[in-house]
Design an enzyme around this catalytic site. Structure first.
Site, PDB file in Angstrom:
ATOM      1  N   ASP A  31      36.790   9.085  -5.934  1.00  0.00           N
ATOM      2  CA  ASP A  31      35.557   8.735  -6.687  1.00  0.00           C
ATOM      3  C   ASP A  31      34.388   9.234  -6.305  1.00  0.00           C
ATOM      4  OD1 ASP A  31      37.357   6.884  -7.865  1.00  0.00           O
ATOM      5  OD2 ASP A  31      36.459   5.146  -7.352  1.00  0.00           O
ATOM      6  N   GLU A  33      33.992  12.280  -4.987  1.00  0.00           N
ATOM      7  CA  GLU A  33      33.721  13.431  -5.572  1.00  0.00           C
ATOM      8  C   GLU A  33      33.438  13.393  -7.337  1.00  0.00           C
ATOM      9  OE1 GLU A  33      37.017  16.727  -4.311  1.00  0.00           O
ATOM     10  OE2 GLU A  33      37.472  14.580  -3.462  1.00  0.00           O
ATOM     11  N   SER A  79      30.305  -0.648 -19.499  1.00  0.00           N
ATOM     12  CA  SER A  79      30.469   0.020 -18.191  1.00  0.00           C
ATOM     13  C   SER A  79      28.987  -0.686 -17.557  1.00  0.00           C
ATOM     14  CB  SER A  79      30.294   1.493 -18.589  1.00  0.00           C
ATOM     15  OG  SER A  79      30.242   2.188 -17.035  1.00  0.00           O
ATOM     16  N   LYS A 122      32.145  -6.013  -6.397  1.00  0.00           N
ATOM     17  CA  LYS A 122      32.778  -5.226  -7.438  1.00  0.00           C
ATOM     18  C   LYS A 122      34.145  -5.071  -7.403  1.00  0.00           C
ATOM     19  CE  LYS A 122      31.495  -1.382 -10.526  1.00  0.00           C
ATOM     20  NZ  LYS A 122      32.618  -0.406 -10.193  1.00  0.00           N
ATOM     21  N   ARG A 143      40.378  -2.462 -20.921  1.00  0.00           N
ATOM     22  CA  ARG A 143      38.893  -2.133 -21.716  1.00  0.00           C
ATOM     23  C   ARG A 143      39.359  -0.945 -22.660  1.00  0.00           C
ATOM     24  NH1 ARG A 143      34.120  -0.119 -18.053  1.00  0.00           N
ATOM     25  NH2 ARG A 143      35.254   1.809 -17.809  1.00  0.00           N
ATOM     26  N   LYS A 290      23.255  -9.042 -11.175  1.00  0.00           N
ATOM     27  CA  LYS A 290      23.264  -9.629 -12.473  1.00  0.00           C
ATOM     28  C   LYS A 290      22.184 -10.480 -12.778  1.00  0.00           C
ATOM     29  CE  LYS A 290      27.994  -9.466 -13.376  1.00  0.00           C
ATOM     30  NZ  LYS A 290      29.363  -9.934 -13.479  1.00  0.00           N
ATOM     31  N   LYS A 314      27.137   0.928  -5.829  1.00  0.00           N
ATOM     32  CA  LYS A 314      28.442   1.617  -5.364  1.00  0.00           C
ATOM     33  C   LYS A 314      28.449   1.881  -4.015  1.00  0.00           C
ATOM     34  CE  LYS A 314      31.030   3.589  -8.010  1.00  0.00           C
ATOM     35  NZ  LYS A 314      32.392   3.337  -8.925  1.00  0.00           N
TER      36      LYS A 314
HETATM   37  P1  NAD Z   1      32.577   1.104 -13.288  1.00  0.00           P
HETATM   38  O1  NAD Z   1      34.208   0.746 -12.865  1.00  0.00           O
HETATM   39  O2  NAD Z   1      32.063   1.656 -11.919  1.00  0.00           O
HETATM   40  O3  NAD Z   1      31.923  -0.462 -13.741  1.00  0.00           O
HETATM   41  C1  NAD Z   1      32.416  -1.045 -14.730  1.00  0.00           C
HETATM   42  C2  NAD Z   1      33.652  -1.966 -14.263  1.00  0.00           C
HETATM   43  O4  NAD Z   1      33.359  -2.922 -13.159  1.00  0.00           O
HETATM   44  C3  NAD Z   1      33.807  -2.963 -15.413  1.00  0.00           C
HETATM   45  O5  NAD Z   1      34.795  -2.676 -16.310  1.00  0.00           O
HETATM   46  C4  NAD Z   1      34.554  -4.284 -14.624  1.00  0.00           C
HETATM   47  O6  NAD Z   1      35.929  -4.446 -14.833  1.00  0.00           O
HETATM   48  C5  NAD Z   1      34.411  -3.796 -13.345  1.00  0.00           C
HETATM   49  N1  NAD Z   1      33.738  -4.953 -12.354  1.00  0.00           N
HETATM   50  C6  NAD Z   1      34.330  -5.334 -11.146  1.00  0.00           C
HETATM   51  N2  NAD Z   1      33.875  -6.510 -10.744  1.00  0.00           N
HETATM   52  C7  NAD Z   1      32.764  -6.686 -11.608  1.00  0.00           C
HETATM   53  C8  NAD Z   1      31.983  -7.914 -11.555  1.00  0.00           C
HETATM   54  N3  NAD Z   1      32.004  -8.648 -10.704  1.00  0.00           N
HETATM   55  N4  NAD Z   1      31.126  -7.878 -12.837  1.00  0.00           N
HETATM   56  C9  NAD Z   1      31.177  -7.046 -13.528  1.00  0.00           C
HETATM   57  N5  NAD Z   1      32.020  -6.134 -13.834  1.00  0.00           N
HETATM   58  C10 NAD Z   1      32.977  -5.841 -12.604  1.00  0.00           C
HETATM   59  O7  NAD Z   1      32.314   1.760 -14.289  1.00  0.00           O
HETATM   60  P2  NAD Z   1      33.452   2.654 -15.387  1.00  0.00           P
HETATM   61  O8  NAD Z   1      32.459   3.394 -16.232  1.00  0.00           O
HETATM   62  O9  NAD Z   1      34.628   2.169 -15.660  1.00  0.00           O
HETATM   63  O10 NAD Z   1      33.968   3.733 -14.119  1.00  0.00           O
HETATM   64  C11 NAD Z   1      33.216   4.695 -13.637  1.00  0.00           C
HETATM   65  C12 NAD Z   1      33.985   5.013 -12.161  1.00  0.00           C
HETATM   66  O11 NAD Z   1      35.086   5.394 -12.064  1.00  0.00           O
HETATM   67  C13 NAD Z   1      33.019   6.066 -11.197  1.00  0.00           C
HETATM   68  O12 NAD Z   1      31.998   5.772 -10.897  1.00  0.00           O
HETATM   69  C14 NAD Z   1      34.275   6.669 -10.562  1.00  0.00           C
HETATM   70  O13 NAD Z   1      33.871   6.181  -9.525  1.00  0.00           O
HETATM   71  C15 NAD Z   1      35.495   6.109 -11.379  1.00  0.00           C
HETATM   72  N6  NAD Z   1      36.252   7.037 -11.911  1.00  0.00           N
HETATM   73  C16 NAD Z   1      36.837   8.108 -11.150  1.00  0.00           C
HETATM   74  C17 NAD Z   1      37.801   9.218 -11.338  1.00  0.00           C
HETATM   75  C18 NAD Z   1      38.542  10.080 -10.475  1.00  0.00           C
HETATM   76  O14 NAD Z   1      39.048  10.944 -10.822  1.00  0.00           O
HETATM   77  N7  NAD Z   1      38.577   9.401  -9.078  1.00  0.00           N
HETATM   78  C19 NAD Z   1      37.634   9.376 -12.715  1.00  0.00           C
HETATM   79  C20 NAD Z   1      36.833   8.569 -13.507  1.00  0.00           C
HETATM   80  C21 NAD Z   1      36.161   7.437 -12.820  1.00  0.00           C
END
Ligand code: NAD
Length: 331
Positions: A31, A33, A79, A122, A143, A290, A314
């Site tokens: 994540d 990277e 998101s 989170k 989602r 929040k 994060k």
């Molecule tokens: P996100 O996952 O960072 O944030 C949104 C999500 O947080 C919501 O959908 C929910 O499921 C979750 N969440 C958990 N606890 C919560 C809480 N208490 N209240 C509200 N929501 C909560 O955002 P995103 O857009 O899904 O993902 C982006 C992240 O995914 C990136 O920052 C990256 O780290 C990761 N990612 C990694 C790769 C990889 O190849 N490693 C690829 C794509 C995305």
């Protein structure tokens, strides 16, 4: 390399990683990277004022797998805006204060209450959106792209803590949470598994998006719920009231939720969470702040991707299977 060319390369690379992560549950990079490349792309987009049509900054989540029935969420699943340090958190809060001030200046007869904050963990698993009609669980979805997800009702029904019926029976509601595999469960599973699972997030996401619910059941998943995204009838004044409603309806709520009247106090608690993160029996990748008041949330509103009333702090990526028993933090 000129900016346009670099942007094209970044978009292609990030979309490849996202496909692996969201669609195949098989990430190629950490994540950290991924986030570094993503932040670089955001910077180039801001500097150039251009956004390529297939840029990941325009979308939430991933593509749908064939084989699942699509589910259109009754309200979009967002998101979260993210911050990685205190300065970015303060920027988020200052924007909220500015919008709050503007509203109260224009509406002196009906001002918004003081800004108060909730701090939650989170959870790092798979987003779940559960639909209940007249008290009965009728659908569960991923989602997906935020508007349409994959229907995974039979898979979600294998999570023992998810209520199949709830006392609240007034029409339809949608409740959001995160499906997880506990680290102790993963450890036990891997002791006898022919193919050990790499980490708890992929184990949970892969199990929930497996077409065979028996496989899902064998992973003994868990879930925490944190939001009512849609309701025909029910409205809430505050986050506390919403969490109380979830509890009364027998959803599993995480015990670590902290409330603050002053934003300055949030940072100290965040540091404590970072220090004690490895004591938890599930993965978290940050904490979410929040705004508590629901009317303030609707005044602050949403960008294309995130609510302006919430931000994710994060953490650095960490993967661990060491588990200490029963944590108890002051809440
Ligand atoms: P996100 O996952 O960072 O944030 C949104 C999500 O947080 C919501 O959908 C929910 O499921 C979750 N969440 C958990 N606890 C919560 C809480 N208490 N209240 C509200 N929501 C909560 O955002 P995103 O857009 O899904 O993902 C982006 C992240 O995914 C990136 O920052 C990256 O780290 C990761 N990612 C990694 C790769 C990889 O190849 N490693 C690829 C794509 C995305």
């Amino acid at each position: 390399m000129d900016a346009m060319h670099e942007m094209e390369e970044l978009v292609e690379e990030l979309n490849r990683y996202s496909y692996q992560y969201y669609t195949l549950d098989n990430p190629l990079v950490s994540d950290k990277e991924y986030d570094a490349l993503y932040d670089r792309l955001v910077k180039l987009e801001q500097e150039s004022g251009m956004v390529l049509p297939d840029s990941p900054t325009l979308r939430v989540g991933g593509e749908l797998l064939k084989g699942f029935t699509p589910h259109r969420h009754l309200a979009p699943l967002w998101s979260l805006d993210k911050a990685q340090n205190e300065e970015q958190l303060n920027n988020w809060n200052n924007r909220a204060i500015k919008l709050w001030n503007e509203y109260n200046t224009k509406n002196p007869e009906d001002p918004l209450p003081e800004l108060h904050y909730a701090l939650e963990l989170k959870f790092d698993g798979l987003t779940l959106n559960l639909t209940y009609t007249d008290g009965k669980l009728v659908q569960a979805a991923t989602r997906g792209n935020g508007v349409i997800g994959e229907g995974i009702l039979e898979q979600v029904k294998t999570i023992r803590s998810v209520p199949l019926t709830i006392p609240y029976k007034e029409g339809t509601i949608e409740v959001q949470g995160e499906g997880l595999m506990n680290l102790s469960v993963l450890e036990a599973y891997n002791k006898t598994a022919l193919e050990p699972l790499k980490n708890a997030r992929n184990a949970a996401a892969g199990a929930l998006r497996n077409l065979n619910p028996k496989v899902t059941a064998s992973r003994k998943l868990s879930a925490f719920f944190y939001n009512v995204g849609y309701s025909d009838e029910k409205t809430f004044v505050s986050h506390q009231e919403m969490m109380e409603f979830l509890k009364e309806n027998r959803f599993k709520i995480n015990p670590y939720i902290f409330y603050f009247n002053k934003f300055e106090d949030v940072m100290e608690q965040l540091e404590e969470i970072v220090r004690r993160r490895s004591e938890l029996d599930y993965l978290i990748d940050g904490a979410v702040i929040k705004i508590v008041d629901v009317r303030t949330r609707s005044v602050l509103g949403y960008t294309d991707k995130f609510p302006r009333w919430a931000v994710a702090y994060k953490f650095e990526a960490e993967e661990t299977t060491t588990v200490l028993e029963s944590v108890s933090w002051e809440v």
